[in-house]
Design a protein around this motif. Sequence first.
Motif, mmCIF file in Angstrom:
data_model
loop_
_atom_site.group_PDB
_atom_site.id
_atom_site.type_symbol
_atom_site.label_atom_id
_atom_site.label_comp_id
_atom_site.label_asym_id
_atom_site.label_seq_id
_atom_site.Cartn_x
_atom_site.Cartn_y
_atom_site.Cartn_z
ATOM 1 N N SER A 24 13.182 71.422 -26.532
ATOM 2 C CA SER A 24 14.416 71.640 -27.282
ATOM 3 C C SER A 24 15.569 71.777 -26.306
ATOM 4 O O SER A 24 15.374 72.012 -25.106
ATOM 5 C CB SER A 24 14.316 72.908 -28.143
ATOM 6 N N GLY A 25 16.778 71.610 -26.805
ATOM 7 C CA GLY A 25 17.960 71.709 -25.974
ATOM 8 C C GLY A 25 18.446 73.138 -25.848
ATOM 9 O O GLY A 25 17.764 74.097 -26.244
ATOM 10 N N ALA A 26 19.665 73.273 -25.302
ATOM 11 C CA ALA A 26 20.214 74.605 -25.062
ATOM 12 C C ALA A 26 20.389 75.398 -26.357
ATOM 13 O O ALA A 26 20.330 76.619 -26.363
ATOM 14 C CB ALA A 26 21.553 74.481 -24.335
ATOM 15 N N ASN A 27 20.581 74.704 -27.482
ATOM 16 C CA ASN A 27 20.763 75.387 -28.763
ATOM 17 C C ASN A 27 19.446 75.649 -29.480
ATOM 18 O O ASN A 27 19.431 76.051 -30.631
ATOM 19 C CB ASN A 27 21.693 74.573 -29.675
ATOM 20 N N ARG A 28 18.324 75.395 -28.786
ATOM 21 C CA ARG A 28 16.968 75.622 -29.313
ATOM 22 C C ARG A 28 16.608 74.697 -30.461
ATOM 23 O O ARG A 28 15.616 74.908 -31.148
ATOM 24 C CB ARG A 28 16.793 77.089 -29.774
ATOM 25 N N ARG A 29 17.394 73.657 -30.662
ATOM 26 C CA ARG A 29 17.075 72.687 -31.709
ATOM 27 C C ARG A 29 16.318 71.518 -31.100
ATOM 28 O O ARG A 29 16.574 71.134 -29.947
ATOM 29 C CB ARG A 29 18.362 72.186 -32.371
ATOM 30 N N PRO A 30 15.378 70.919 -31.844
ATOM 31 C CA PRO A 30 14.651 69.749 -31.316
ATOM 32 C C PRO A 30 15.625 68.623 -30.997
ATOM 33 O O PRO A 30 16.687 68.500 -31.615
ATOM 34 C CB PRO A 30 13.724 69.361 -32.477
ATOM 35 N N PHE A 31 15.263 67.796 -30.014
ATOM 36 C CA PHE A 31 16.115 66.675 -29.649
ATOM 37 C C PHE A 31 16.072 65.600 -30.731
ATOM 38 O O PHE A 31 15.062 65.420 -31.420
ATOM 39 C CB PHE A 31 15.658 66.075 -28.324
ATOM 40 N N SER A 32 17.175 64.880 -30.863
ATOM 41 C CA SER A 32 17.227 63.777 -31.816
ATOM 42 C C SER A 32 16.346 62.629 -31.331
ATOM 43 O O SER A 32 15.961 62.568 -30.148
ATOM 44 C CB SER A 32 18.662 63.270 -31.981
ATOM 45 N N ARG A 33 16.058 61.731 -32.237
ATOM 46 C CA ARG A 33 15.239 60.571 -31.876
ATOM 47 C C ARG A 33 15.910 59.763 -30.765
ATOM 48 O O ARG A 33 15.249 59.293 -29.831
ATOM 49 C CB ARG A 33 15.028 59.695 -33.119
ATOM 50 N N ARG A 34 17.219 59.609 -30.853
ATOM 51 C CA ARG A 34 17.948 58.854 -29.835
ATOM 52 C C ARG A 34 17.854 59.544 -28.478
ATOM 53 O O ARG A 34 17.644 58.897 -27.455
ATOM 54 C CB ARG A 34 19.411 58.710 -30.259
ATOM 55 N N SER A 35 17.998 60.878 -28.466
ATOM 56 C CA SER A 35 17.902 61.610 -27.208
ATOM 57 C C SER A 35 16.518 61.472 -26.602
ATOM 58 O O SER A 35 16.375 61.341 -25.374
ATOM 59 C CB SER A 35 18.228 63.088 -27.440
ATOM 60 N N ILE A 36 15.490 61.495 -27.436
ATOM 61 C CA ILE A 36 14.121 61.366 -26.930
ATOM 62 C C ILE A 36 13.921 60.014 -26.251
ATOM 63 O O ILE A 36 13.302 59.918 -25.194
ATOM 64 C CB ILE A 36 13.106 61.584 -28.072
ATOM 65 N N VAL A 37 14.489 58.963 -26.831
ATOM 66 C CA VAL A 37 14.397 57.631 -26.215
ATOM 67 C C VAL A 37 15.077 57.635 -24.847
ATOM 68 O O VAL A 37 14.545 57.119 -23.854
ATOM 69 C CB VAL A 37 15.030 56.559 -27.136
ATOM 70 N N GLN A 38 16.265 58.238 -24.773
ATOM 71 C CA GLN A 38 16.993 58.306 -23.504
ATOM 72 C C GLN A 38 16.247 59.148 -22.481
ATOM 73 O O GLN A 38 16.132 58.778 -21.307
ATOM 74 C CB GLN A 38 18.392 58.870 -23.745
ATOM 75 N N HIS A 39 15.724 60.292 -22.925
ATOM 76 C CA HIS A 39 14.985 61.177 -22.016
ATOM 77 C C HIS A 39 13.728 60.492 -21.477
ATOM 78 O O HIS A 39 13.374 60.666 -20.302
ATOM 79 C CB HIS A 39 14.598 62.473 -22.736
ATOM 80 N N LYS A 40 13.057 59.739 -22.325
ATOM 81 C CA LYS A 40 11.847 59.039 -21.890
ATOM 82 C C LYS A 40 12.170 58.071 -20.756
ATOM 83 O O LYS A 40 11.450 58.009 -19.750
ATOM 84 C CB LYS A 40 11.230 58.272 -23.071
ATOM 85 N N ALA A 41 13.262 57.310 -20.905
ATOM 86 C CA ALA A 41 13.651 56.361 -19.858
ATOM 87 C C ALA A 41 14.007 57.093 -18.567
ATOM 88 O O ALA A 41 13.662 56.641 -17.467
ATOM 89 C CB ALA A 41 14.830 55.515 -20.343
ATOM 90 N N MET A 42 14.696 58.216 -18.682
ATOM 91 C CA MET A 42 15.058 59.000 -17.500
ATOM 92 C C MET A 42 13.817 59.565 -16.820
ATOM 93 O O MET A 42 13.692 59.542 -15.592
ATOM 94 C CB MET A 42 16.013 60.121 -17.905
#
Length: 307
Positions: A24-42
């Motif tokens: 989860s991010g700083a706000n303790r909410r799960p990451f969005s689907r788009r963020s997960i795609v970006q994080h995976k590439a990183m």
Amino acid sequence: MDVPTWWNTEPHAAYLDWQATEASGANRRPFSRRSIVQHKAMFERFVRHLSQRNTTLATFGAEHLESFFDDVDNRCAPGTTTRLRYTKLIDRLSRHLVDVGVRETNPAAIFVAAAAWPDSEPEPLFLDPAADTALQAHVQPDAIDDARIARNRAVVAILLGAGITAAELRTTRARHMILDGVRPHLRVPKRGPRLERIVALPAFSTPALLAWQRHHPASDEALLFPAPSGTDKPINDVLLGAIVRDALDAIGFTAPDMSPRVLRNTFARRLLLAGRTNEEVSRFLGLTSQRTVTRLRATIEVSALAT
């Protein structure tokens, strides 16, 4: 298989599972689907870097992060937050690896302590209408152009005329571009979080693209802009950047960032000046968020106040 073993033997699968179930991010909410795609590439880029240096997620240290961030800095335009986003991601990952017993320490902590988000986002760079018109004139073909010059004009013409990213240009196939008929257009396939779209090609861009087709006839499935070696490998980002810089130099444009991003911003701003809405322009860019376009519209409003 226990969790530490999974991270050591199948890091990509372990990372995706963590992203989908716990991260989860700083706000303790799960990451969005788009963020997960970006994080995976990183994450994949970071793991490749570790592999090239014969280390792993369990054993990398601060010296490996130094070399990784140096590589990130060398590949990114000044003023971007790319390094900071990687710092946050690796810190979050390292803390999790400590929690599940893969590591004993978090070497990213010292990098986070030294990092800070910029107080404001960098001003988007673009060509004003006069410079835009000059570059449109620059890409017009000449009878004496050889294949290299024809390619360079076509590259700039499609970036300036369709607003695609460098990554999208590199994967464009000949069949994606339709120049015959009353409405020349480019079909841009879905790529990661960017949506599939069809972009009309403006009249200024088609002569250069037609000239490139004559110099480089290709089958429907061939890359529109292959590497100079003649293989079915795409043109690389270094050469793309050089082509764009040379074109911008030719019209006398100088800025901290002279990458294809400037042409994409110019495309979007041109549409805004023509009366398109933020939603429409975001769709032409393949974006689900209007953040980029909102920032570009703000530059128009500032210009209007100054006159």
